[in-house]
Design a protein around this motif. Structure first.
Motif, PDB file in Angstrom:
ATOM      1  N   GLY A 340       0.812  -1.212   0.000  1.00 18.94           N
ATOM      2  CA  GLY A 340       0.000   0.000   0.000  1.00 18.94           C
ATOM      3  C   GLY A 340       0.837   1.249   0.000  1.00 18.94           C
ATOM      4  O   GLY A 340       0.501   2.245  -0.661  1.00 18.94           O
ATOM      5  N   ALA A 341       1.966   1.266   0.733  1.00 16.87           N
ATOM      6  CA  ALA A 341       2.830   2.446   0.779  1.00 16.87           C
ATOM      7  C   ALA A 341       3.433   2.723  -0.596  1.00 16.87           C
ATOM      8  O   ALA A 341       3.495   3.875  -1.040  1.00 16.87           O
ATOM      9  N   THR A 342       3.876   1.652  -1.304  1.00 15.42           N
ATOM     10  CA  THR A 342       4.469   1.844  -2.626  1.00 15.42           C
ATOM     11  C   THR A 342       3.431   2.354  -3.630  1.00 15.42           C
ATOM     12  O   THR A 342       3.722   3.217  -4.455  1.00 15.42           O
ATOM     13  N   ARG A 343       2.206   1.827  -3.538  1.00 18.41           N
ATOM     14  CA  ARG A 343       1.151   2.320  -4.424  1.00 18.41           C
ATOM     15  C   ARG A 343       0.912   3.816  -4.223  1.00 18.41           C
ATOM     16  O   ARG A 343       0.750   4.569  -5.183  1.00 18.41           O
ATOM     17  N   ARG A 344       0.875   4.240  -2.949  1.00 17.14           N
ATOM     18  CA  ARG A 344       0.640   5.664  -2.682  1.00 17.14           C
ATOM     19  C   ARG A 344       1.804   6.519  -3.178  1.00 17.14           C
ATOM     20  O   ARG A 344       1.596   7.609  -3.736  1.00 17.14           O
ATOM     21  N   GLU A 345       3.012   6.030  -2.977  1.00 18.85           N
ATOM     22  CA  GLU A 345       4.179   6.819  -3.406  1.00 18.85           C
ATOM     23  C   GLU A 345       4.258   6.895  -4.934  1.00 18.85           C
ATOM     24  O   GLU A 345       4.600   7.939  -5.490  1.00 18.85           O
ATOM     25  N   TRP A 346       3.935   5.793  -5.620  1.00 17.27           N
ATOM     26  CA  TRP A 346       3.957   5.852  -7.084  1.00 17.27           C
ATOM     27  C   TRP A 346       2.790   6.671  -7.620  1.00 17.27           C
ATOM     28  O   TRP A 346       2.903   7.303  -8.671  1.00 17.27           O
ATOM     29  N   ALA A 347       1.681   6.664  -6.891  1.00 17.63           N
ATOM     30  CA  ALA A 347       0.561   7.523  -7.291  1.00 17.63           C
ATOM     31  C   ALA A 347       0.949   8.986  -7.182  1.00 17.63           C
ATOM     32  O   ALA A 347       0.525   9.820  -8.000  1.00 17.63           O
ATOM     33  N   ALA A 348       1.760   9.326  -6.191  1.00 15.93           N
ATOM     34  CA  ALA A 348       2.223  10.705  -6.060  1.00 15.93           C
ATOM     35  C   ALA A 348       3.128  11.111  -7.224  1.00 15.93           C
ATOM     36  O   ALA A 348       3.240  12.293  -7.545  1.00 15.93           O
ATOM     37  N   PRO A 352      -1.283   6.172 -10.381  1.00 17.71           N
ATOM     38  CA  PRO A 352      -2.131   5.451  -9.417  1.00 17.71           C
ATOM     39  C   PRO A 352      -2.488   4.075  -9.970  1.00 17.71           C
ATOM     40  O   PRO A 352      -3.512   3.895 -10.640  1.00 17.71           O
ATOM     41  N   SER A 354      -3.700   0.207 -10.276  1.00 19.22           N
ATOM     42  CA  SER A 354      -4.675  -0.697  -9.675  1.00 19.22           C
ATOM     43  C   SER A 354      -4.421  -2.094 -10.195  1.00 19.22           C
ATOM     44  O   SER A 354      -3.880  -2.285 -11.296  1.00 19.22           O
TER      45      SER A 354
END
Length: 600
Positions: A340-348, A352, A354
């Motif tokens: 989840g942390a990596t998904r949020r950081e790559w979304a930044a 984003p 899925s």
């Protein structure tokens, strides 16, 4: 024309007022004199008539009447026109130099000369393949043009842009009236590297890669359904030596993917620095170093997988983000499910993602069989299937880099500041090398690197389209004092057209076919290819046909309106009549009858 009508109206009104004043003066003068001095009524009527005639003739001298519409057509025979053309009564037949011998036609060096010779023509009728570039000027008369049928060969060709050594390129185009056949891309050794079936009016895209540095000539070979050659066009490929891009690859563990990536990078002369983490603070590969802004300023592209990303400190991730905003490219390579942390950081960073919990096989687009097969009709060979993490890359702002045969997006990118962030969802592209498709493996990574790496700030001269010997071409992005050297060693200096603005374009007339070299004062060199004058006859015929058709369509409304108005006639007859009337008027006004002397 509106301005001319307005001037004529006001001039006519002024002349009318002057004539009315003259008539009123004559009438008042007759009433003011005594009966003995009063002129006879016929003389007053003559003076008034002469004043009216003088005013009308003055107006006709200044604004002669519109002449009647011209009749007859100027029949223009162009290249491909039949040897016998039957003009209508009143038409004039002329033949341009490309038309050859046309019975009963008067030769003309160009269309402008023909129009000057025959100014009474009411319209144009263009016969044959169409007008050459020298005659593609706005037409002063209504024109008709019946385009000939489409040629059988190649009618559209998009030649490849310069690529880096080892980079992929594509050739696109469209076939003319050939009912069925095949199109093949042939390398300099004569081997077919890609092919496709064709139909009448169908489009095609063929792909290959530039395996060596320098200028080479591939070829497009069009054949009919029986295998007979229809047309062949040279495809110039300029694999320019470019500054070696610096790529830093950070991996969470050693793997075959990076092993074969390093081999390809060495062959492609790419400065790839690879570091793999063994755990416990142990790394293999190039000497490790701390990710700092100064270090990443010299890196054109950073390739990192999800495991190594998770091992970076927050400060290091911030440094990477700042470097991307300043122009560095970043390729994210997920190898499994993301936290989840990596998904949020790559979304930044703009992605984003899925999905991605599962992997599935995908197939790349079919490619021709073995490289030594010279038969374009040979069955296509599908590369070995690859494994892709099922991440969803589509969305607003995402640009596609690579797609599978079924349209599934394999790689995409999004802008971040001055740089680009991309995601590559394939985990085992090395399988292509193991199955004998090293060229496809290199083309994939070449597309990834060229699409994401920091752009080269150097601006190079370029020539769009297919150039022919003896035909003017336009070169753009031309530096001051650029010199072009032709295949015979003859040098020509390019003069930039000041009206081209930031495009900095210059005209050049190549006299010989072959590779030409453009050299700037600082030593930068750019090569471009000039085809023989008779190359790609179908393409040339189609371009002439379409250019003439567009010219006739654009010029038709304006020239038809101009022809409908006609033109004003000569003012001299009206001026001569005005002088005659003024002379009579002066004589009648000065004439006084002799009166009898009074009796003593």
């Amino acid at each position: 024309m509106t301005g001319t009508v307005s001037i004529a109206f006001w001039v006519g009104a002024a002349i009318g007022l002057i004539v009315a004043f003259s008539l009123a003066r004559l009438w008042l003068w007759r009433r003011a004199v005594s009966a003995e001095q009063r002129p006879p009524l016929w003389r007053l009527a003559l003076l008034m008539a002469l004043n009216l005639a003088a005013g009308a003739l003055l107006y006709l001298t200044l604004f002669p009447p519109i002449t009647p519409l011209r009749t007859g057509a100027l029949v223009v025979a162009t290249q491909g026109a039949p040897g016998m053309i039957a003009p209508h009564p009143g038409d004039k037949l002329i033949a341009l130099p490309e038309a050859g011998s046309v019975a009963g036609a008067e030769p003309a060096p160009d269309l402008a000369t023909a129009l000057r010779r025959f100014p009474d023509a009411a319209r144009l009728r263009i016969v044959g393949g169409g007008l050459e570039p020298r005659d593609l000027q706005p037409l002063p008369l209504p024109a008709t043009y019946a385009p000939p049928p489409l040629p059988r060969g190649l009618i559209e060709v998009a030649l490849p842009q310069p690529v880096a050594p080892g980079g992929a390129f594509s050739v696109a185009g469209r076939v003319g009236a050939l009912p069925a056949g095949s199109i093949a891309l042939v390398d300099p050794s004569g081997a077919v590297v890609d092919h496709a079936a064709t139909v009448s009016g169908g489009r095609f895209v063929l792909r290959s890669s530039a395996r060596v540095s320098g200028q080479t000539l591939f070829a497009l070979r069009l054949q009919d359904a029986a295998g007979h050659a229809v047309e062949q066009i040279a495809v110039p490929v300029d694999a320019r030596p470019v500054p070696r891009p610096t790529v830093l690859a950070l991996e969470g563990a050693p793997n075959p993917e990076t092993k074969y990536l390093r081999r390809w990078a060495q062959d492609a002369e790419i400065d790839l620095r690879l570091q793999a983490d063994l755990g416990g603070g142990v790394q293999i590969g190039d000497p490790p170093g701390v990710l700092t802004a100064a270090r990443l300023r010299d890196v054109d592209l950073l390739v990192i997988d999800d495991r190594r990303w998770e091992g970076l400190s927050p400060q290091a991730r911030g440094v990477v983000t700042a470097a991307v905003r300043e122009g560095m490219g970043l390729l994210l390579r997920p190898t499994g499910s993301l936290s989840g942390a990596t998904r949020r950081e790559w979304a930044a960073l703009g992605f984003p993602l899925s999905g991605g919990d599962d992997a599935r096989e995908v197939e790349l687009p079919s490619a021709p069989g073995s490289a030594d097969s010279a038969d374009p009709a040979a069955p296509a060979e599908t590369p070995a299937p690859l494994e892709r993490r099922d991440f969803a890359l589509s969305g607003d702002g995402t640009a596609s880099l690579l797609r599978a045969a079924d349209g599934t997006e394999l790689a995409g990118w999004r802008p971040l500041g001055l740089g680009r962030v991309g995601v590559w969802t394939v985990a085992d592209s090395y399988v292509l090398v193991l199955t004998g498709r090293g060229d496809t493996h290199g083309a994939l990574w070449s597309a990834l690197f060229s699409g994401l790496a920091r752009p080269d700030p150097t601006r190079r001269l370029y020539v769009d389209g297919l150039s022919r010997a003896g035909v003017r071409l336009a070169a753009c992005a031309v530096a001051a004092d650029t010199i072009v050297v032709d295949p015979a060693g003859r040098e020509s200096r390019l003069l930039v057209d000041p009206t081209s603005g930031d495009q900095a374009c210059a005209a050049y007339w190549p006299q010989r076919a072959g590779w030409h070299l453009a050299r700037t004062p600082d030593g930068a060199e750019t090569a471009f290819y000039v085809h023989p004058r008779d190359a790609a006859p179908s393409l040339q015929a189609f371009q002439t046909r379409e250019a003439t058709r567009r010219l006739v369509a654009v010029s038709g409304v304006r020239s038809a309106a101009a022809a409908g108005r006609g033109g004003r006639g000569a003012p001299w007859p009206w001026f001569a009549a005005l002088l005659l009337v003024l002379t009579v008027l002066w004589t009648v006004e000065r004439w006084r009858p002799k009166r009898a002397a009074p009796a003593n």
